[in-house]
Write an enzyme that holds these catalytic residues in place. Sequence first.
Site, PDB file in Angstrom:
ATOM      1  N   LYS A  25     -11.558   1.022  -2.112  1.00 56.93           N
ATOM      2  CA  LYS A  25     -10.504   1.703  -2.874  1.00 56.93           C
ATOM      3  C   LYS A  25     -10.959   1.897  -4.322  1.00 56.93           C
ATOM      4  O   LYS A  25     -11.802   2.732  -4.560  1.00 56.93           O
ATOM      5  CB  LYS A  25      -9.198   0.966  -2.674  1.00 56.93           C
ATOM      6  CG  LYS A  25      -8.769   1.248  -1.224  1.00 56.93           C
ATOM      7  CD  LYS A  25      -7.585   0.573  -0.699  1.00 56.93           C
ATOM      8  CE  LYS A  25      -7.347   1.125   0.713  1.00 56.93           C
ATOM      9  NZ  LYS A  25      -6.665   0.207   1.587  1.00 56.93           N
TER      10      LYS A  25
ATOM     11  N   HIS B 287      -5.441  -3.017  -3.070  1.00 52.12           N
ATOM     12  CA  HIS B 287      -5.110  -2.014  -4.098  1.00 52.12           C
ATOM     13  C   HIS B 287      -5.081  -2.582  -5.509  1.00 52.12           C
ATOM     14  O   HIS B 287      -4.948  -1.828  -6.464  1.00 52.12           O
ATOM     15  CB  HIS B 287      -3.764  -1.361  -3.778  1.00 52.12           C
ATOM     16  CG  HIS B 287      -3.782  -0.596  -2.499  1.00 52.12           C
ATOM     17  ND1 HIS B 287      -4.225   0.702  -2.416  1.00 52.12           N
ATOM     18  CD2 HIS B 287      -3.449  -0.961  -1.241  1.00 52.12           C
ATOM     19  CE1 HIS B 287      -4.142   1.102  -1.161  1.00 52.12           C
ATOM     20  NE2 HIS B 287      -3.683   0.112  -0.423  1.00 52.12           N
TER      21      HIS B 287
ATOM     22  N   SER C  17       0.798  -1.224   0.000  1.00 54.65           N
ATOM     23  CA  SER C  17       0.000   0.000   0.000  1.00 54.65           C
ATOM     24  C   SER C  17       0.832   1.275   0.000  1.00 54.65           C
ATOM     25  O   SER C  17       0.377   2.292  -0.484  1.00 54.65           O
ATOM     26  CB  SER C  17      -0.952  -0.004   1.198  1.00 54.65           C
ATOM     27  OG  SER C  17      -0.238  -0.213   2.396  1.00 54.65           O
TER      28      SER C  17
HETATM   29  C1  LIG Z   1      -6.666   0.022   2.925  1.00 57.57           C
HETATM   30  C2  LIG Z   1      -6.179  -1.345   3.115  1.00 57.57           C
HETATM   31  C3  LIG Z   1      -6.922  -2.241   3.882  1.00 57.57           C
HETATM   32  C4  LIG Z   1      -8.122  -1.830   4.683  1.00 57.57           C
HETATM   33  O1  LIG Z   1      -9.250  -1.757   3.900  1.00 57.57           O
HETATM   34  P1  LIG Z   1     -10.470  -0.865   4.448  1.00 57.57           P
HETATM   35  O2  LIG Z   1     -11.609  -1.322   3.631  1.00 57.57           O
HETATM   36  O3  LIG Z   1     -10.083   0.546   4.200  1.00 57.57           O
HETATM   37  O4  LIG Z   1     -10.623  -1.162   5.892  1.00 57.57           O
HETATM   38  C5  LIG Z   1      -6.480  -3.530   3.954  1.00 57.57           C
HETATM   39  N1  LIG Z   1      -5.352  -3.917   3.343  1.00 57.57           N
HETATM   40  C6  LIG Z   1      -4.603  -3.077   2.618  1.00 57.57           C
HETATM   41  C7  LIG Z   1      -3.369  -3.578   1.955  1.00 57.57           C
HETATM   42  C8  LIG Z   1      -4.998  -1.758   2.492  1.00 57.57           C
HETATM   43  O5  LIG Z   1      -4.244  -0.906   1.811  1.00 57.57           O
END
Ligand SMILES: *Cc1c(COP(=O)(O)O)cnc(C)c1O
Length: 390
Positions: free
Chosen positions: A240, A209, A181
Amino acid sequence: MDTLDHALAAELEEIRARGLYRRARRVESMAGPRAVVEGRPVIVLGSNNYLGLADHPALVRAAAAAAAEWGAGATGSRLTTGSQALVEDLENELALLKSAEAALVFTSGYQAAVGVIPALVGRGDLVLSDALNHACLIDGCRLSRAEVRVYRHADLDHARSLLTDRRRFRRCLIATDGVFSMDGDLAPVRALCDLCDEMDAWLMVDDAHGTGVLGRRGAGVVERFGLQGRVPVQMGTLSKALGCQGGFVAGSRVLVDYLLNRSRSFIFSTAPSPAVAGAARAALGLVAQEPERRDRLAANAARLRRGLRELGWEVADGETPIIPLVVGPAEAAVRLARALEERGVWVPAIRPPTVPVGTARLRISVMATHTDADLEEALAAFASARELVV
Ligand SMILES: *Cc1c(COP(=O)(O)O)cnc(C)c1O
């Protein structure tokens, strides 16, 4: 009360002294490639809304329609008040996207991770975790009470060396981000699949992502590497590229039935709201019907990488919309972010503990809905801000 505030204020002071104090900015506009932040119009270069779906009229309409038909709230855990048909339809569509038999939706990606890992492994088991994994995987590992071993980022040899006593443990899970991320690089998923086969381990890929972004159909990193059928636990998020909220796990029917019985963050939490489920279904429709969004996203990311390099910034190669500009000290990252903001570009400075000490950075992320003019304007701001830091 007084002593609580005292203790916390002292700690906050310490955080401030180390240049790590954070606050959430007030945004006064809809999610999009441009925004108004505390009165200032800015180009947004830090959003996870990669495909530009969060503000897409089709999602907004679908959210409103779902609320009108199904209500504002889901009213309870699905094991007590049932699964609204809308949510089951969403799960079937997620399973199709991920080439899996079934999927299970959680209220966030974070909830999915902390619910899934402790359901799969526990005392007497072993879990391997990439050093740059997202906090939700780290927390899931901790909660599991399994023995946790961290391997150097994407280092297969190191991972293998941590498995020499695999036989001492009952189950073994390897957990990795699909796309990291804060760096935007891809996990070596094929090699991890092979390692799992060899060592009798299970692979869990958190493709927060990659979902909607990578692969011909936007199915994510597993599709990108042609590994359909080889990753038994595929986690993702709706928050996302899909522009909504919520997390999910896709895998076999047995896995999903098991999680429904064993995953505490699923069992003891209210199901996602109908508006979110409706919007997510609309997002999946656009991911399938408008592949040109992925093409545009890739072109925008390439344009920005090239432009930053031409300005003298060091930018690693990559195929994701995440472009880290590693600055080093936390204060320097904050200073640069501030300079950019004064020039109308909003990029988050990412500091420890989100990234390792000494690698504070700007985490630039580009969107499919940035226009050429947006990117040129942003690059001009980077050019002028650069003079301040070098
Ligand atoms: C943002 C993210 C999450 C969390 O997801 P949310 O739906 O925002 O709680 C989990 N894993 C990774 C790698 C992320 O970047």
